[in-house]
Design a protein around this motif. Structure first.
Motif, PDB file in Angstrom:
ATOM      1  N   TYR A  42     -17.005   5.526  12.635  1.00 40.14           N
ATOM      2  CA  TYR A  42     -17.442   6.908  12.507  1.00 40.14           C
ATOM      3  C   TYR A  42     -17.538   7.547  13.889  1.00 40.14           C
ATOM      4  O   TYR A  42     -18.125   6.990  14.811  1.00 40.14           O
TER       5      TYR A  42
ATOM      6  N   ASP B  96     -10.716   8.149   5.319  1.00 39.78           N
ATOM      7  CA  ASP B  96      -9.613   8.238   6.278  1.00 39.78           C
ATOM      8  C   ASP B  96      -8.625   7.091   6.088  1.00 39.78           C
ATOM      9  O   ASP B  96      -7.413   7.278   6.108  1.00 39.78           O
ATOM     10  N   ARG B  97      -9.158   5.885   5.907  1.00 37.86           N
ATOM     11  CA  ARG B  97      -8.277   4.727   5.730  1.00 37.86           C
ATOM     12  C   ARG B  97      -7.405   4.885   4.500  1.00 37.86           C
ATOM     13  O   ARG B  97      -6.253   4.478   4.476  1.00 37.86           O
TER      14      ARG B  97
ATOM     15  N   LEU C 127      -4.647   7.200   5.432  1.00 32.96           N
ATOM     16  CA  LEU C 127      -3.739   6.487   6.334  1.00 32.96           C
ATOM     17  C   LEU C 127      -2.886   5.478   5.565  1.00 32.96           C
ATOM     18  O   LEU C 127      -1.702   5.313   5.834  1.00 32.96           O
ATOM     19  N   SER C 128      -3.518   4.811   4.601  1.00 38.11           N
ATOM     20  CA  SER C 128      -2.818   3.746   3.891  1.00 38.11           C
ATOM     21  C   SER C 128      -1.739   4.294   2.978  1.00 38.11           C
ATOM     22  O   SER C 128      -0.762   3.635   2.687  1.00 38.11           O
ATOM     23  N   GLN C 129      -1.927   5.520   2.510  1.00 40.41           N
ATOM     24  CA  GLN C 129      -0.946   6.086   1.587  1.00 40.41           C
ATOM     25  C   GLN C 129       0.338   6.502   2.305  1.00 40.41           C
ATOM     26  O   GLN C 129       1.418   6.101   1.929  1.00 40.41           O
ATOM     27  N   ASP C 130       0.186   7.294   3.364  1.00 45.40           N
ATOM     28  CA  ASP C 130       1.381   7.862   3.986  1.00 45.40           C
ATOM     29  C   ASP C 130       1.361   7.820   5.503  1.00 45.40           C
ATOM     30  O   ASP C 130       2.154   8.512   6.145  1.00 45.40           O
TER      31      ASP C 130
ATOM     32  N   VAL D 286       0.244   8.097   9.558  1.00 48.26           N
ATOM     33  CA  VAL D 286      -0.376   9.051  10.468  1.00 48.26           C
ATOM     34  C   VAL D 286       0.703   9.756  11.294  1.00 48.26           C
ATOM     35  O   VAL D 286       1.746   9.168  11.604  1.00 48.26           O
TER      36      VAL D 286
ATOM     37  N   LEU E 172      -3.009   0.140   9.256  1.00 49.51           N
ATOM     38  CA  LEU E 172      -3.784   1.387   9.275  1.00 49.51           C
ATOM     39  C   LEU E 172      -4.897   1.361   8.234  1.00 49.51           C
ATOM     40  O   LEU E 172      -6.013   1.816   8.481  1.00 49.51           O
ATOM     41  N   SER E 173      -4.576   0.817   7.060  1.00 54.08           N
ATOM     42  CA  SER E 173      -5.538   0.853   5.962  1.00 54.08           C
ATOM     43  C   SER E 173      -6.711  -0.072   6.225  1.00 54.08           C
ATOM     44  O   SER E 173      -7.800   0.143   5.732  1.00 54.08           O
ATOM     45  N   GLN E 174      -6.487  -1.119   6.970  1.00 53.74           N
ATOM     46  CA  GLN E 174      -7.565  -2.078   7.222  1.00 53.74           C
ATOM     47  C   GLN E 174      -8.593  -1.524   8.198  1.00 53.74           C
ATOM     48  O   GLN E 174      -9.776  -1.506   7.923  1.00 53.74           O
TER      49      GLN E 174
ATOM     50  N   ILE F 226     -10.592   0.611   0.677  1.00 56.71           N
ATOM     51  CA  ILE F 226      -9.655  -0.112   1.526  1.00 56.71           C
ATOM     52  C   ILE F 226     -10.324  -0.621   2.789  1.00 56.71           C
ATOM     53  O   ILE F 226     -11.036   0.095   3.466  1.00 56.71           O
ATOM     54  N   GLY F 227     -10.068  -1.889   3.098  1.00 65.20           N
ATOM     55  CA  GLY F 227     -10.600  -2.468   4.328  1.00 65.20           C
ATOM     56  C   GLY F 227     -12.084  -2.777   4.258  1.00 65.20           C
ATOM     57  O   GLY F 227     -12.682  -3.141   5.259  1.00 65.20           O
TER      58      GLY F 227
ATOM     59  N   ARG G 277       1.297   0.672   7.383  1.00 61.55           N
ATOM     60  CA  ARG G 277       0.254   1.237   6.514  1.00 61.55           C
ATOM     61  C   ARG G 277      -0.824   0.218   6.239  1.00 61.55           C
ATOM     62  O   ARG G 277      -2.003   0.550   6.132  1.00 61.55           O
TER      63      ARG G 277
ATOM     64  N   ILE H   1       0.827  -1.205   0.000  1.00 62.70           N
ATOM     65  CA  ILE H   1       0.000   0.000   0.000  1.00 62.70           C
ATOM     66  C   ILE H   1       0.865   1.260   0.000  1.00 62.70           C
ATOM     67  O   ILE H   1       1.810   1.381   0.769  1.00 62.70           O
ATOM     68  N   GLY H   2       0.512   2.197  -0.856  1.00 58.77           N
ATOM     69  CA  GLY H   2       1.218   3.470  -0.892  1.00 58.77           C
ATOM     70  C   GLY H   2       2.597   3.395  -1.529  1.00 58.77           C
ATOM     71  O   GLY H   2       3.350   4.349  -1.487  1.00 58.77           O
TER      72      GLY H   2
ATOM     73  N   GLY I 217     -10.345   6.426  10.813  1.00 52.40           N
ATOM     74  CA  GLY I 217     -10.392   5.274   9.899  1.00 52.40           C
ATOM     75  C   GLY I 217     -10.870   4.008  10.558  1.00 52.40           C
ATOM     76  O   GLY I 217     -10.796   2.926   9.984  1.00 52.40           O
ATOM     77  N   PHE I 218     -11.378   4.130  11.786  1.00 50.76           N
ATOM     78  CA  PHE I 218     -11.788   2.943  12.537  1.00 50.76           C
ATOM     79  C   PHE I 218     -13.307   2.817  12.540  1.00 50.76           C
ATOM     80  O   PHE I 218     -13.883   1.853  12.051  1.00 50.76           O
TER      81      PHE I 218
ATOM     82  N   ILE J 144     -16.776   8.341   5.229  1.00 52.88           N
ATOM     83  CA  ILE J 144     -15.714   9.159   5.834  1.00 52.88           C
ATOM     84  C   ILE J 144     -14.610   8.261   6.389  1.00 52.88           C
ATOM     85  O   ILE J 144     -13.426   8.531   6.235  1.00 52.88           O
ATOM     86  N   VAL J 145     -15.033   7.174   7.014  1.00 54.45           N
ATOM     87  CA  VAL J 145     -14.059   6.233   7.572  1.00 54.45           C
ATOM     88  C   VAL J 145     -13.210   5.623   6.454  1.00 54.45           C
ATOM     89  O   VAL J 145     -11.990   5.509   6.572  1.00 54.45           O
TER      90      VAL J 145
ATOM     91  N   SER K 118     -18.885   4.095   7.451  1.00 55.89           N
ATOM     92  CA  SER K 118     -19.287   5.243   6.653  1.00 55.89           C
ATOM     93  C   SER K 118     -18.215   5.620   5.636  1.00 55.89           C
ATOM     94  O   SER K 118     -17.048   5.281   5.797  1.00 55.89           O
TER      95      SER K 118
END
Lengths: 581, 581
Positions: free
Chosen positions: A520, B481-482, B485-488, B490, A485-487, B67-68, A482, A67-68, A517-518, B477-478, B475
């Motif tokens: 809402y 966010d992921r 997060l997955s790109q670069d 946190v 985090l992405s999951q 993602i996820g 990552r 990822i990324g 990202g977890f 938004i989540v 949602s």
């Protein structure tokens, strides 16, 4: 770069090991080391005593798990650790998965590059990037092509012969070693009527092989595709037909940006149809420039129009040669399809021609997305589903690979340039012709074949770790983070600690929780409340041995992770951090 | 679920809008609303006045950007907002992309389900999951198949006819409305000699259509594939041949888990070859159980062996029917290929047969990965590259789709079940036969066709938003966010604030920084130091108006993001959080 320096420290130890293993005999063994594995990020190392040569140093493309990551480069540590032995790097052809990582290697080791003019130009083009400013003018190029005869690289005598592929001037490499002749053939096909190259000569290959070949390292990518691949010539009528069929429409043709012979065919047909070619997209633009500068596109200057000036022409007098045939996100074609290209807008009834399909694995969804966006923008898409002879691949199929193997008739075979299943299919094909299974080496990254006294066996595998790049270098730990985090996102717990006079924790104060990202945030309130209670209990329970923050922190991470998983079925990355107040 | 309740508030407003638009005429219009788009997550809504029926409610599969996310379900808000009008949900066939989201809908709205026995059994199987415990026994099923005659669903008269597909009992739906007859054909093919079903009857379809059809909603997935699709019968000899070719080897066959007729062929051949079938993997296991309970696999009980008991048998007396033919991560085949399956280990020379290729878009790399892992584990892989007649698709090709269209000869066409490029190819095919372009509606998600007085036009699009699930609902938004997060990764900044008596910030204290997935921590020290200085400066500079923490926080996020991008070229998610001390 930090990463390499750390590893360089291992050098002495490594040399010691080499010395020990060589003590057994006076004569060195010849090693073939498959550092790069699979289809891309090619790197093969040949070593004999105090001499090393490398063949290809290409980039790889990230898998869905990486990822990324923008691209991957082959592990260069073996070359760096043995830099005093390295006599040169041979590049077989001007494709990024064979030369694309060279600038990164040159930053660490200024080794001589043996390549044809075109490949040199592509490498030099990469070196224009800011990060390579310091090395741009220091590269030691040696011309290597079918005309340059034999080059001495230490104990290795290296020459080249023409093969056919999807970029002009692709080379097969003949490497004479004290153990015998190696023929290294990276990507190739047999084309009796190519566009810009001479046809590959099987007679010449037979002649090269007539005194016996120790080992053939051969492309295996097409080993699961039946029959032979058609000639590039089958496309000769394609573009004239298309230009005739769509005389007035806005026209886009997308192809692989290094496919210069395709560009030749398109430009030739465009001129005859009264259209000028507009290169569109960074990679196509560079390729056209390089190809023109080397005489591969011998058309008048006014056959080409700069994208920025294309608005001066009517649509029926232009054809856009556009990058992004694999639907790459952010490519010119992708942006065009979404109406986000700065310079060109799709007109109703525009024709977009894909001269690259069928696609390599992994891109079909992206191509379908772009195609869908194109029709939604009012274009018609011409591709292999509704028009014939739009593309031929650069890789020989099963029968082509077999023909080469039977021409060379080596003692040993090493399939390269394929996935394990493709290498295995190559091995099966060879063995079905009567060759014994132990004469074919299917190598994974880092695996070694040792040739000694005309006999070959697997040697001790070297440790190999790909290097990930996302602009700058990035370590596997970061990639792993990552992925987590992405999951399921991140759940950060901040604990205020007040220290007593001795510097050990006096008491714990407020707890703050930040999550992204977890789940809402509005839905998470109750959950966060429960987590806080849980943490508070843990802090209270452990306040006696409160100086051991490290183990308490670990405990909180574990307990909160367990709690969140129980409640939500998700495993966000839980980070506990204290702030001393 | 929070998400739906929020949206339900909009109901009154929505009804008002509907009333206004209907005021123009006394007679309602017939609406066809394409809520689900594309190949999966199917949902079509038909509405006339106070009556609504829905066809299919399937899950979708996440794209590379989602993602996820485990799966996606179609927007159910239109059905919930108009729940008083909804007369029933018709499911065309037992594939997850057509019925898989039904349990989630039933949680919100206990609408009657019209489906065949097999589909009902699959839905009921889904309802065994813990989260559906409360609704499991409350579902109102109505049998719908080719034998059940006409069902009254408000103003709609609904009946069904047999089509062929890759799961038994698939249905075409006839919907009689006050505006005329609709024929809704989701996934189908024309198979003159299917295994478990009767062949689809074009005579019957012609008869159904003889008094005129207002609209044909038709599968369009295969519209870019030439010719007709071969019959399932072409596979009749395949499995006997394979069992004969590999009489003693450990044998695995992988296929789509709902392909019951394939299971029939495999089991039949296995019995004749003296092997018993071992279902392996959750989805295959469920399917075999459901199929056997409904009589689709009329073989003796001892034709099947439970996986846990398979160790009691020698390899040459078993065949493993294994899930994971698309190389799905975590599937039984994936785990087997990596030597991580709890119950079975690949023996040297094992044969793994793929009875599912060529693959649908997006899975080729996963299939190649699994295949590569299998050969690395010592197995031989049999697939479409080295064996013929291993699979036929469930979707008709171009000529099949055209044959259906010409049999029905509707006034209007609505392609469904395809991507925009496939729907467009369907539309082109129809228009090339002389039908006017405005008689074919290529619909995007939320688009509406309104039929009134025998005339059709596009209506006002409804707002549609897919619902993402990763175990529980999640949602957009989540997901967003992921993605960041997955790109670069946190970059969390914690600022200690001490409050004065008035509750506004007295002063800022310590700054702590936690980062993950951004840059390797050891390399980051200097960078983190610089960031701290930057933040400190910002805090000091802004200490006068220090009560406005909100805007200061925003400023820090912006400045630090800019700084990190300048230094590293990356854009981690920067989170600033204060802790009051």
């Amino acid at each position: 770069m930090q990463f390499f320096n750390v590893k360089k420290e291992k050098k002495e130890k490594k040399d010691f090991v080499n010395t020990v293993s060589n003590e057994k005999s006076d004569k060195p063994v010849l090693k073939l080391i498959a550092v790069g594995d699979g289809v891309t990020k090619n790197l093969t190392v040949y070593e004999y005593g105090n001499d090393i040569i490398a063949v290809d140093y290409g980039i790889g493309f990230p898998g869905t798990d990486d990822i990324g990551v923008d691209f991957i480069i082959p592990d260069m540590r073996y070359l760096l650790e043995n830099s005093h032995k390295v006599r040169g790097l041979i590049i077989t052809h001007a494709h990024a998965d064979h030369f694309g990582a060279v600038p990164h290697l040159l930053k660490e080791l200024n080794l001589p590059i043996y390549a044809n003019k075109l490949t040199q130009a592509y490498i030099q083009n990469e070196l224009e990037e800011k990060q390579f400013k310091g090395i741009k003018d220091t590269v030691k190029y040696h011309l290597l092509d079918a005309t340059t005869g034999v080059a001495d690289l230490g104990v290795f005598k290296v020459s080249a012969f023409n093969v056919n592929h999807s970029v002009p001037g692709s080379l097969g490499i003949v490497i004479d070693t004290p153990e015998g002749r190696i023929i290294h053939m990276a990507d190739y096909k047999i084309d009796p009527s190519p566009i810009l190259d001479p046809p590959m000569s099987l007679e010449q290959l037979a002649d090269i092989s007539k005194n016996g070949v120790l080992c053939l390292a051969s492309d295996s990518l097409g080993s699961r595709s039946k029959g032979s691949i058609p000639s590039e010539k089958t496309l000769n009528d394609t573009f004239p037909q298309l230009f005739a069929k769509y005389p007035t429409q806005q026209l886009f043709i997308t192809t692989i940006s290094s496919n210069i012979s395709r560009m030749y065919q398109i430009t030739d047909a465009a001129i005859k149809a009264g259209r000028r070619v507009v290169p569109m997209g960074r990679s196509i633009d560079s390729s056209v420039k390089i190809a023109r500068s080397l005489g591969y596109l011998p058309f008048p200057d006014n056959a080409f129009v700069d994208l920025k000036k294309s608005f001066e022409y009517t649509p029926d007098t232009l054809v856009y040669l556009i990058a992004g045939c694999f639907g790459q996100k952010g490519s010119a074609l992708d942006r065009l399809s979404r109406g986000e290209h700065r310079d060109v807008i799709i007109e109703k009834g525009a024709i977009v021609i894909f001269s690259a399909e069928p696609n390599p694995p992994g891109v079909d969804i992206d191509v379908e997305d772009v195609s869908s966006n194109l029709v939604l923008s009012g274009a018609e898409v011409i591709d292999h589903t509704n028009f014939d002879n739009l593309h031929v691949s650069g890789h020989g199929h099963r029968d082509d690979l077999f023909k080469i193997a039977m021409t060379v008739k080596p003692k040993y075979y090493v399939p390269n340039g394929g996935t394990p299943i493709q290498m295995h299919a190559y091995a099966n094909m060879i063995c079905e012709s009567g060759v014994e299974r132990d004469k074919v080496f299917e190598l994974q990254a880092g695996e070694v074949v040792e040739f000694s006294n005309g006999y070959a066996k697997k040697g001790k595998k070297i440790e190999v770790q790909d290097l990930y790049f996302d602009g700058i270098g990035v370590s596997p730990i970061v990639i792993e983070d990552r992925k987590v985090l992405s999951q399921d996102g991140v759940f950060v717990i901040i604990v205020a600690r007040s220290l007593d006079e001795n510097g050990s924790t006096g008491s714990y104060g407020k707890i703050e929780i930040v999550t992204r990202g977890f789940i809402y945030v509005k839905e998470a309130r109750e959950l966060v409340g429960h987590a806080k209670t849980l943490i508070n209990n843990l802090l209270t329970k452990n306040s006696e041995k409160s100086d051991d923050w490290g183990s308490l922190k670990f405990k909180i991470e574990k307990e909160v992770s367990r709690f969140l998983f129980k409640e939500t079925g998700r495993k966000p990355m839980v980070i506990v951090h204290s702030i001393n107040v």
